[in-house]
Scaffold this motif. Structure first.
Motif, PDB file in Angstrom:
ATOM      1  N   TRP A 105       0.815  -1.209   0.000  1.00  0.00           N
ATOM      2  CA  TRP A 105       0.000   0.000   0.000  1.00  0.00           C
ATOM      3  C   TRP A 105       0.854   1.267   0.000  1.00  0.00           C
ATOM      4  CZ3 TRP A 105      -4.590   1.397  -1.329  1.00  0.00           C
ATOM      5  CH2 TRP A 105      -5.201   2.537  -0.801  1.00  0.00           C
ATOM      6  N   ASP A 135     -10.888  -6.132   7.945  1.00  0.00           N
ATOM      7  CA  ASP A 135     -11.107  -5.617   9.298  1.00  0.00           C
ATOM      8  C   ASP A 135      -9.880  -4.782   9.662  1.00  0.00           C
ATOM      9  OD1 ASP A 135     -11.172  -5.194  12.051  1.00  0.00           O
ATOM     10  OD2 ASP A 135     -12.126  -7.124  12.465  1.00  0.00           O
ATOM     11  N   LYS A 136     -10.022  -3.468   9.538  1.00  0.00           N
ATOM     12  CA  LYS A 136      -8.854  -2.594   9.711  1.00  0.00           C
ATOM     13  C   LYS A 136      -8.226  -2.726  11.093  1.00  0.00           C
ATOM     14  CE  LYS A 136      -7.248   2.194   9.563  1.00  0.00           C
ATOM     15  NZ  LYS A 136      -7.607   3.622   9.460  1.00  0.00           N
ATOM     16  N   GLU A 137      -9.047  -2.778  12.142  1.00  0.00           N
ATOM     17  CA  GLU A 137      -8.495  -2.852  13.501  1.00  0.00           C
ATOM     18  C   GLU A 137      -7.665  -4.114  13.686  1.00  0.00           C
ATOM     19  OE1 GLU A 137      -9.870  -2.727  18.198  1.00  0.00           O
ATOM     20  OE2 GLU A 137     -11.364  -2.588  16.609  1.00  0.00           O
ATOM     21  N   ARG A 139      -6.379  -5.944  11.272  1.00  0.00           N
ATOM     22  CA  ARG A 139      -5.263  -5.895  10.317  1.00  0.00           C
ATOM     23  C   ARG A 139      -4.083  -5.096  10.861  1.00  0.00           C
ATOM     24  NH1 ARG A 139      -7.641  -3.459   5.776  1.00  0.00           N
ATOM     25  NH2 ARG A 139      -6.913  -1.432   6.497  1.00  0.00           N
ATOM     26  N   GLU A 140      -4.376  -3.967  11.512  1.00  0.00           N
ATOM     27  CA  GLU A 140      -3.298  -3.095  11.944  1.00  0.00           C
ATOM     28  C   GLU A 140      -2.776  -3.419  13.346  1.00  0.00           C
ATOM     29  OE1 GLU A 140      -1.869  -1.353   9.708  1.00  0.00           O
ATOM     30  OE2 GLU A 140      -3.429  -1.978   8.312  1.00  0.00           O
ATOM     31  N   ASP A 148      -3.885   2.347   5.679  1.00  0.00           N
ATOM     32  CA  ASP A 148      -4.581   3.349   6.494  1.00  0.00           C
ATOM     33  C   ASP A 148      -6.011   3.632   6.055  1.00  0.00           C
ATOM     34  OD1 ASP A 148      -4.048   4.607   4.121  1.00  0.00           O
ATOM     35  OD2 ASP A 148      -2.894   6.256   4.983  1.00  0.00           O
ATOM     36  N   THR A 149      -6.632   2.691   5.382  1.00  0.00           N
ATOM     37  CA  THR A 149      -8.034   2.873   4.999  1.00  0.00           C
ATOM     38  C   THR A 149      -8.839   1.650   5.390  1.00  0.00           C
ATOM     39  OG1 THR A 149      -9.566   3.312   3.168  1.00  0.00           O
ATOM     40  CG2 THR A 149      -7.646   1.941   2.673  1.00  0.00           C
ATOM     41  N   ASP A 150     -10.095   1.860   5.721  1.00  0.00           N
ATOM     42  CA  ASP A 150     -10.995   0.743   5.994  1.00  0.00           C
ATOM     43  C   ASP A 150     -12.031   0.588   4.889  1.00  0.00           C
ATOM     44  OD1 ASP A 150     -12.531   2.959   6.428  1.00  0.00           O
ATOM     45  OD2 ASP A 150     -13.132   2.448   8.481  1.00  0.00           O
TER      46      ASP A 150
END
Length: 242
Positions: A105, A135-137, A139-140, A148-150
C-alpha cells in the motif's frame, strides 16, 4: 527464510488462472513490519547481483499462457531498473498480454504510471495487494500491515486482486466469510493464504484452520475467482531446490 539463492523461482500454474510465475529478488520490502512475514529476508542490496539472478529466472519464461505473474519480497518498485526493463521486453517478445505484480500500500503511487506505460506496449498490468483482512483494527493491531483505509472501494482504486491471510487466533468463521465476500465484491480475484509456521511470532491457530477447512474451503475451493494456498509454496515457487 534463509539460503535464498537456493529457492525455486520459476513455476507454472495450471489451475483456475493458468500462468507462469517467477519469484525474483529485489532490494527488499521497505515496510518490513508485518508481524506474520519473514518473506522480506529474500533480498540483496546489490542491484547487479539481483539482475543476474533475475535474468536467469526470466530466461525460463515461454509465454505459453500469455500471462506472467512476478512476485518478490516487497513491491515491484523494489526491483532494479534493468530487471523491470527485461520483464517488459520478455512480455513483448513472448506476446504476454497480462502481467501480474504485487505492491504494498505504501508504494501505490507507482501503480497507475506503470499501468499507463505498459498499456502502450499492449500489456495489461494487474496488481495484487496483500490486504490480509478487511477488518482494519485486526489488520493493523495484529498484522501491522500499514494500510490506512478501511474502505475496500479505496483499495480497489489500486488493486485488481487481493491476498487474504487466514488461520490466526482471533479470526472466526464469520470474519473469514466476510473477508471473502468483500474480496469477491470489489476485486477481480482473491488469493487466500493459510498461515504456515515460519520464524515470526505469529503462529497458525489449528482451531481456526479447522474451521476454515470444514466450513469455508468446501464453498470456495471450486470458485474460479478464488485461489487457496494451503501451503505458502503451493504456486510452486519459494520452496528450496533439493
Amino acid at each position: 527464510m534463509s539460503d535464498t539463492n537456493q529457492l525455486i523461482r520459476y513455476s507454472i500454474i495450471t489451475e483456475k488462472n493458468p500462468r507462469e510465475i517467477v519469484l525474483l529478488r529485489g532490494n527488499g520490502c521497505k515496510w518490513r513490519r508485518c508481524r506474520f512475514c519473514d518473506y522480506h529476508l529474500d533480498f540483496n542490496l546489490n542491484s547487479q547481483l539481483n539482475y543476474q539472478l533475475n535474468a536467469q529466472v526470466l530466461k525460463k519464461v515461454t509465454g505459453q499462457f500469455q500471462q506472467l505473474e512476478v512476485i518478490n519480497s516487497g513491491s515491484f518498485s523494489d526491483l532494479d531498473t534493468d530487471t523491470m526493463k527485461l520483464i517488459k521486453d520478455i512480455c513483448v517478445q513472448k506476446h504476454i498480454k497480462y502481467l501480474y505484480f504485487e505492491c504494498h500500500w505504501m508504494d501505490r503511487h507507482h501503480i497507475l504510471p506503470l499501468k499507463e506505460k505498459l498499456k502502450t506496449s499492449g500489456i495489461s498490468l494487474q496488481i495484487k495487494g496483500g490486504v490480509e483482512t478487511f477488518d482494519k483494527e485486526y489488520r493493523e493491531t495484529v498484522f501491522c500491515k500499514g494500510i490506512d483505509t478501511d474502505r475496500p472501494q479505496e483499495l480497489a482504486k489500486y488493486y485488481d486482486q487481493v491476498c487474504l491471510l487466514f488461520g490466526i487466533t482471533g479470526q472466526t468463521q464469520n470474519s473469514m466469510e466476510n473477508d471473502l465476500k468483500t474480496g469477491l465484491k470489489y476485486f477481480n480475484r482473491v488469493c487466500v493464504n493459510l498461515m504456515t509456521e515460519n520464524s515470526t511470532a505469529i503462529k497458525p491457530d489449528k482451531q481456526v484452520l479447522s474451521i476454515f477447512m470444514d466450513t469455508i474451503y468446501p464453498k470456495y475451493s471450486e470458485n474460479p475467482k478464488v485461489e487457496i494456498l494451503l501451503n505458502n509454496t503451493d504456486f510452486g515457487v519459494g520452496g528450496k531446490n533439493e
